[in-house]
Design a protein around this motif. Sequence first.
Motif, mmCIF file in Angstrom:
data_model
loop_
_atom_site.group_PDB
_atom_site.id
_atom_site.type_symbol
_atom_site.label_atom_id
_atom_site.label_comp_id
_atom_site.label_asym_id
_atom_site.label_seq_id
_atom_site.Cartn_x
_atom_site.Cartn_y
_atom_site.Cartn_z
ATOM 1 N N ARG A 66 0.845 -1.198 0.000
ATOM 2 C CA ARG A 66 0.000 0.000 0.000
ATOM 3 C C ARG A 66 0.879 1.246 0.000
ATOM 4 N NH1 ARG A 66 -4.165 -0.868 -2.302
ATOM 5 N NH2 ARG A 66 -4.807 1.172 -1.592
ATOM 6 N N PRO A 67 0.537 2.234 -0.804
ATOM 7 C CA PRO A 67 1.371 3.434 -0.893
ATOM 8 C C PRO A 67 1.225 4.331 0.334
ATOM 9 C CG PRO A 67 -0.565 3.657 -2.273
ATOM 10 C CD PRO A 67 -0.595 2.265 -1.724
ATOM 11 N N GLU A 68 2.294 5.047 0.607
ATOM 12 C CA GLU A 68 2.262 6.038 1.678
ATOM 13 C C GLU A 68 3.150 7.217 1.282
ATOM 14 O OE1 GLU A 68 5.332 5.177 5.314
ATOM 15 O OE2 GLU A 68 3.597 3.872 5.184
ATOM 16 N N VAL A 69 2.824 8.365 1.830
ATOM 17 C CA VAL A 69 3.560 9.592 1.557
ATOM 18 C C VAL A 69 4.083 10.127 2.882
ATOM 19 C CG1 VAL A 69 3.266 12.005 0.882
ATOM 20 C CG2 VAL A 69 2.242 10.217 -0.495
ATOM 21 N N THR A 70 5.347 10.510 2.913
ATOM 22 C CA THR A 70 5.873 11.178 4.095
ATOM 23 C C THR A 70 5.875 12.681 3.827
ATOM 24 O OG1 THR A 70 8.142 10.944 3.308
ATOM 25 C CG2 THR A 70 7.329 9.246 4.800
ATOM 26 N N VAL A 71 5.553 13.453 4.856
ATOM 27 C CA VAL A 71 5.465 14.902 4.739
ATOM 28 C C VAL A 71 6.570 15.509 5.585
ATOM 29 C CG1 VAL A 71 3.993 16.920 5.032
ATOM 30 C CG2 VAL A 71 2.971 14.719 4.426
ATOM 31 N N THR A 72 7.432 16.285 4.925
ATOM 32 C CA THR A 72 8.568 16.906 5.594
ATOM 33 C C THR A 72 8.572 18.397 5.282
ATOM 34 O OG1 THR A 72 9.817 14.864 5.276
ATOM 35 C CG2 THR A 72 11.080 16.823 5.837
ATOM 36 N N LEU A 73 8.762 19.197 6.307
ATOM 37 C CA LEU A 73 8.895 20.643 6.148
ATOM 38 C C LEU A 73 10.378 20.961 6.076
ATOM 39 C CD1 LEU A 73 7.808 23.573 6.206
ATOM 40 C CD2 LEU A 73 7.985 23.451 8.694
ATOM 41 N N THR A 74 10.808 21.550 4.962
ATOM 42 C CA THR A 74 12.198 21.941 4.802
ATOM 43 C C THR A 74 12.243 23.458 4.788
ATOM 44 O OG1 THR A 74 12.639 19.953 3.521
ATOM 45 C CG2 THR A 74 14.255 21.723 3.350
ATOM 46 N N GLY B 207 4.851 14.017 9.425
ATOM 47 C CA GLY B 207 3.997 12.848 9.534
ATOM 48 C C GLY B 207 3.929 12.097 8.219
ATOM 49 N N LYS B 208 2.940 11.229 8.120
ATOM 50 C CA LYS B 208 2.776 10.448 6.894
ATOM 51 C C LYS B 208 1.299 10.227 6.612
ATOM 52 C CE LYS B 208 3.099 5.888 9.055
ATOM 53 N NZ LYS B 208 3.811 4.621 9.102
ATOM 54 N N ILE B 209 1.022 9.931 5.345
ATOM 55 C CA ILE B 209 -0.344 9.630 4.902
ATOM 56 C C ILE B 209 -0.302 8.251 4.271
ATOM 57 C CG2 ILE B 209 -2.245 10.322 3.402
ATOM 58 C CD1 ILE B 209 -0.127 13.056 3.746
ATOM 59 N N VAL B 210 -1.217 7.398 4.684
ATOM 60 C CA VAL B 210 -1.265 6.013 4.203
ATOM 61 C C VAL B 210 -2.589 5.783 3.489
ATOM 62 C CG1 VAL B 210 -1.213 3.595 4.921
ATOM 63 C CG2 VAL B 210 0.194 5.265 6.114
ATOM 64 N N ASP B 211 -2.509 5.087 2.375
ATOM 65 C CA ASP B 211 -3.702 4.678 1.631
ATOM 66 C C ASP B 211 -3.942 3.208 1.957
ATOM 67 O OD1 ASP B 211 -5.716 4.151 -0.164
ATOM 68 O OD2 ASP B 211 -4.534 4.508 -1.962
ATOM 69 N N PRO B 212 -4.680 2.921 3.048
ATOM 70 C CA PRO B 212 -4.876 1.521 3.441
ATOM 71 C C PRO B 212 -5.810 0.805 2.479
ATOM 72 C CG PRO B 212 -6.219 2.922 4.810
ATOM 73 C CD PRO B 212 -5.419 3.838 3.914
ATOM 74 N N TRP B 213 -5.715 -0.500 2.474
ATOM 75 C CA TRP B 213 -6.607 -1.267 1.611
ATOM 76 C C TRP B 213 -8.019 -1.206 2.168
ATOM 77 C CZ3 TRP B 213 -9.334 -6.060 1.967
ATOM 78 C CH2 TRP B 213 -9.845 -6.493 0.750
ATOM 79 N N ASN B 214 -8.943 -0.883 1.300
ATOM 80 C CA ASN B 214 -10.344 -0.814 1.666
ATOM 81 C C ASN B 214 -11.117 -1.433 0.511
ATOM 82 O OD1 ASN B 214 -13.034 0.060 2.248
ATOM 83 N ND2 ASN B 214 -12.164 1.653 3.546
ATOM 84 N N TRP B 215 -11.970 -2.339 0.809
ATOM 85 C CA TRP B 215 -12.683 -3.088 -0.221
ATOM 86 C C TRP B 215 -13.407 -2.178 -1.200
ATOM 87 C CZ3 TRP B 215 -12.738 -7.566 -2.455
ATOM 88 C CH2 TRP B 215 -13.825 -7.936 -3.233
ATOM 89 N N CYS B 216 -14.014 -1.136 -0.706
ATOM 90 C CA CYS B 216 -14.870 -0.350 -1.574
ATOM 91 C C CYS B 216 -14.671 1.160 -1.432
ATOM 92 C CB CYS B 216 -16.321 -0.722 -1.262
ATOM 93 S SG CYS B 216 -17.506 -0.197 -2.481
ATOM 94 N N ASP B 217 -14.686 1.658 -0.229
ATOM 95 C CA ASP B 217 -14.618 3.097 -0.003
ATOM 96 C C ASP B 217 -13.203 3.641 -0.204
ATOM 97 O OD1 ASP B 217 -17.289 3.012 0.650
ATOM 98 O OD2 ASP B 217 -16.959 3.030 2.808
ATOM 99 N N ILE B 218 -13.115 4.955 -0.364
ATOM 100 C CA ILE B 218 -11.820 5.632 -0.413
ATOM 101 C C ILE B 218 -11.487 6.045 1.011
ATOM 102 C CG2 ILE B 218 -10.603 7.676 -1.221
ATOM 103 C CD1 ILE B 218 -12.340 7.599 -3.728
ATOM 104 N N GLU B 219 -10.302 5.658 1.474
ATOM 105 C CA GLU B 219 -9.913 5.966 2.842
ATOM 106 C C GLU B 219 -8.428 6.321 2.883
ATOM 107 O OE1 GLU B 219 -10.066 3.938 7.272
ATOM 108 O OE2 GLU B 219 -10.065 2.645 5.521
ATOM 109 N N PHE B 220 -8.096 7.336 3.650
ATOM 110 C CA PHE B 220 -6.712 7.716 3.899
ATOM 111 C C PHE B 220 -6.528 7.924 5.388
ATOM 112 C CE2 PHE B 220 -7.014 8.513 -0.532
ATOM 113 C CZ PHE B 220 -5.738 8.322 -1.030
ATOM 114 N N LYS B 221 -5.411 7.443 5.914
ATOM 115 C CA LYS B 221 -5.088 7.639 7.330
ATOM 116 C C LYS B 221 -3.895 8.577 7.417
ATOM 117 C CE LYS B 221 -7.043 3.373 9.011
ATOM 118 N NZ LYS B 221 -6.855 2.142 9.753
ATOM 119 N N ILE B 222 -3.998 9.543 8.328
ATOM 120 C CA ILE B 222 -2.974 10.562 8.480
ATOM 121 C C ILE B 222 -2.364 10.423 9.872
ATOM 122 C CG2 ILE B 222 -2.521 13.043 8.464
ATOM 123 C CD1 ILE B 222 -5.145 13.232 6.718
ATOM 124 N N TYR B 223 -1.043 10.246 9.899
ATOM 125 C CA TYR B 223 -0.316 10.051 11.145
ATOM 126 C C TYR B 223 0.588 11.256 11.401
ATOM 127 C CZ TYR B 223 -1.781 5.207 10.625
ATOM 128 O OH TYR B 223 -2.528 4.061 10.490
#
Length: 140
Positions: free
Chosen positions: A7-15, A24-40
């Motif tokens: 599953r893809p994830e993006v890291t967010v860095t302030l330079t 933090g990071k954003i993860v695109d978890p596997w979801n059978w049907c809906d669009i879902e993103f988790k932000i850490y």
Amino acid sequence: TCCCLQRPEVTVTLTEGGRSEFLGKIVDPWNWCDIEFKIYDNTNALKYRIDGNCCQLGLCCACPCDPCQTVDFNVFDANNQIISKMQKRGAGCVKEAVTDADEFALNFPAEISVQDKALLMSAVLFLDYRHFERNPRRDQ
């Protein structure tokens, strides 16, 4: 990606000023049907979740009219309470027919930090890239 694998994830860095700060990071978890993103956040604690129901006209129909270009999302906090709304909007029937530009509206929750705003904005860009950008070479 394939279902729950890689599953893809993006890291967010302030330079800024020659130094980098991991936000933090954003993860695109596997979801059978809906669009879902988790932000850490930078401590790897779940901060927000963005969720969009798959049964929306804007996800099922590719017509350039306004109702077929609108997709609604809820923004949840770590306690699973809705704290904000987000929407992908069409640019209008004529503009949608000639361009692939998407427009998003996000209401920031009250009194959040600049870092959290950066994480939410990064999640919007990631969501747009993952679900609404079309690469002609990939479709062939």
